[in-house]
Write an enzyme that holds these catalytic residues in place. Structure first.
Site, mmCIF file in Angstrom:
data_model
loop_
_atom_site.group_PDB
_atom_site.id
_atom_site.type_symbol
_atom_site.label_atom_id
_atom_site.label_comp_id
_atom_site.label_asym_id
_atom_site.label_seq_id
_atom_site.Cartn_x
_atom_site.Cartn_y
_atom_site.Cartn_z
ATOM 1 N N ASP A 107 0.837 -1.208 0.000
ATOM 2 C CA ASP A 107 0.000 0.000 0.000
ATOM 3 C C ASP A 107 0.868 1.254 0.000
ATOM 4 O O ASP A 107 2.060 1.199 0.336
ATOM 5 C CB ASP A 107 -0.965 0.010 1.197
ATOM 6 C CG ASP A 107 -0.271 0.008 2.554
ATOM 7 O OD1 ASP A 107 0.826 -0.596 2.660
ATOM 8 O OD2 ASP A 107 -0.780 0.615 3.504
ATOM 9 N N GLU A 172 0.416 -1.321 5.749
ATOM 10 C CA GLU A 172 1.460 -0.744 6.608
ATOM 11 C C GLU A 172 1.164 0.714 6.907
ATOM 12 O O GLU A 172 1.368 1.190 8.027
ATOM 13 C CB GLU A 172 2.839 -0.866 5.929
ATOM 14 C CG GLU A 172 4.013 -0.508 6.839
ATOM 15 C CD GLU A 172 4.357 0.984 6.907
ATOM 16 O OE1 GLU A 172 5.079 1.389 7.840
ATOM 17 O OE2 GLU A 172 3.895 1.753 6.038
HETATM 18 ZN ZN LIG Z 1 6.790 2.602 3.909
#
Ligand SMILES: [Zn+2]
Length: 451
Positions: A107, A172
């Site tokens: 992401d 993340e």
């Molecule tokens: Zn990163």
């Protein structure tokens, strides 16, 4: 003499033609290869995996298709619905040895497209070779570099002794709860017997790469003051605003002292406790803004605090309770988030960077062999997924090979040059080769007791 030369001309010309065509063929095949490498990077960058609605379906199928061309084993895990974690495996000849895990998140953060010179998901390459895209630094580059390095190692006939895993993880950028946090707690992760993790770092503006062995943990603190309301003209003690301002002044002094150490070059950014005010909330609303002749009975402020792993948590907690939000001033506090500087075994969550950690020496040596240079190891100033691995007592090193590059993660016009990207592949080829071949003692698992 003259006649002898003339005899040689046809032979020499033929030799020249052969040499020239050999040169043209080799250089065009190497630029074909370079074109293919860059175009694979562009394809990954062009997949819009921006939070809050990442196109994980497309990134997953892209990674799986690359894994197929590399004949890597693959599986897709899902710890939260719609958030796939792609796990690839290159089996080693000695499966009993702890494995090497190459982690990267799929992401990216959102972008304000209108403020960019080129579209954030266009992966446009400008004349001097800069590839513009959200994720070009953070961290689609690293995910692809792992795969390109493996492609080269495979074509050279290299066979790993240790098993090498690659995890392409979701979420993340929003805390990793549906990604690495769940992954490390899974049975699958236990079976993988991971000995060392490589994860993301930061770009460096000079020719030396930056490497990270720990990171600061976030404490999100909200302090609240209450006090008697009163007329705006009256001076009295213990109003909510007055009490909150005393606290803010105390926080400000602490912040300045920490920042001074950075400014004086005594400490690096990641080595101090940072405190920044995230919000201020007070006042009595009126149709035109706020009531001006009234002192409110409540006021609050929120702070983003980042605590390095070697900090004294107890003394910071004491400072918060006694100076920043003392009950003697009618104040209370609450943590919206409070990370720990310790791992699950009660040890400081940091990866050793001395002779007790063979992975560290191997990394330094591998980068050096690939003609790269690395800086003094640092504490990452913000958070990455590495913290979840370190909390399991597993060594994790943050390394995104981007030298001579401005730090543009989460910024407008994020880019990485072709040259640095290609150099990074060479670094990983060297590192993965060294890690996968390492058969020395300790592995990483006994390090947990030594940290
Ligand atoms: Zn990163």
């Amino acid at each position: 003499m003259e006649r002898n030369f003339r005899h040689l001309f046809p032979a020499l010309s033929l030799l020249l033609i052969i040499l020239l065509s050999f040169f043209i063929i080799t250089s065009s095949s190497s630029s074909d290869e370079e074109w293919a490498i860059i175009s694979r990077f562009q394809q990954y960058l062009q997949i819009n995996t921006a939070q809050p609605n990442p196109d994980y379906a497309q990134s997953t199928s892209f990674i799986l298709s690359l894994a197929k061309t590399l004949t890597l084993e693959s599986e897709t895990l899902e710890f939260a619905p719609g958030k796939p974690l792609v796990l690839l495996k290159w089996p080693g000849k000695e499966p009993t040895l702890p494995s090497v895990l190459l982690n990267s998140h799929t992401d990216v953060v959102p972008s304000e497209a209108l403020k960019w010179a080129h579209p954030p998901f266009g992966a446009h390459i400008d004349d001097d070779g800069k590839i513009y895209a959200r994720g070009s630094q953070d961290m689609k580059c690293v995910g692809m570099q792992y795969l390109e390095a493996i492609r080269r190692l495979k074509s050279s006939g290299f066979q790993p002794i240790r098993t090498v895993y690659l995890s392409f993880v979701p979420d993340e950028e929003i805390g990793g709860h549906g990604g690495v946090e769940s992954f490390v707690a899974s049975e699958k992760f236990g079976e993988m017997d991971v000995g060392i993790v490589l994860d993301e770092g930061l770009a460096s503006t000079d020719e030396k790469y930056r490497v990270f062995y720990a990171e600061r943990c976030p404490w999100w603190l909200v302090i609240r003051a209450v006090g008697a309301p009163g007329h705006g003209s009256k001076l009295y003690d213990n109003s909510a605003m007055e009490n909150l301002m005393k606290s803010i002044e105390s926080v400000r002094r602490f912040r300045a002292a920490q920042f001074d150490m950075v400014k004086a070059g005594l400490k690096a950014e990641g080595e101090v406790i940072s405190v920044n005010m995230a919000f201020l909330k007070a006042g009595t609303p009126s149709p035109t803004g706020f009531v001006m002749n009234l002192q409110p009975s409540e006021a609050e402020a929120g702070f983003d605090i980042r605590v390095p792993p070697n900090a004294d948590e107890e003394s910071l907690e004491k400072r918060i309770a006694e100076e920043w939000a003392p009950s003697s001033r009618n104040m209370t506090f609450e943590f919206k988030q409070k990370g720990s500087v310790h791992d699950m075994f009660g040890k400081r969550a940091l990866t050793a960077t001395d002779s007790s950690n063979p992975w560290w020496a191997l990394l330094e040596e591998a980068v050096r062999k690939a003609n790269g240079r690395i800086n003094k190891p640092e504490i990452f100033p913000a958070s990455t997924d590495s913290r979840y691995f370190r909390q399991q007592g597993i060594p994790a090193i943050g390394f995104s090979p981007m030298a001579n590059t401005p730090i543009l993660l989460h910024d407008h016009n994020e880019f990485l040059s072709k040259e640095e990207y290609l150099k990074g592949i060479t670094m990983y080829e060297s590192i993965i080769g060294a890690y996968a071949s390492y058969v020395g003692p300790a592995g990483g698992e006994t390090l947990k007791d030594e940290l």
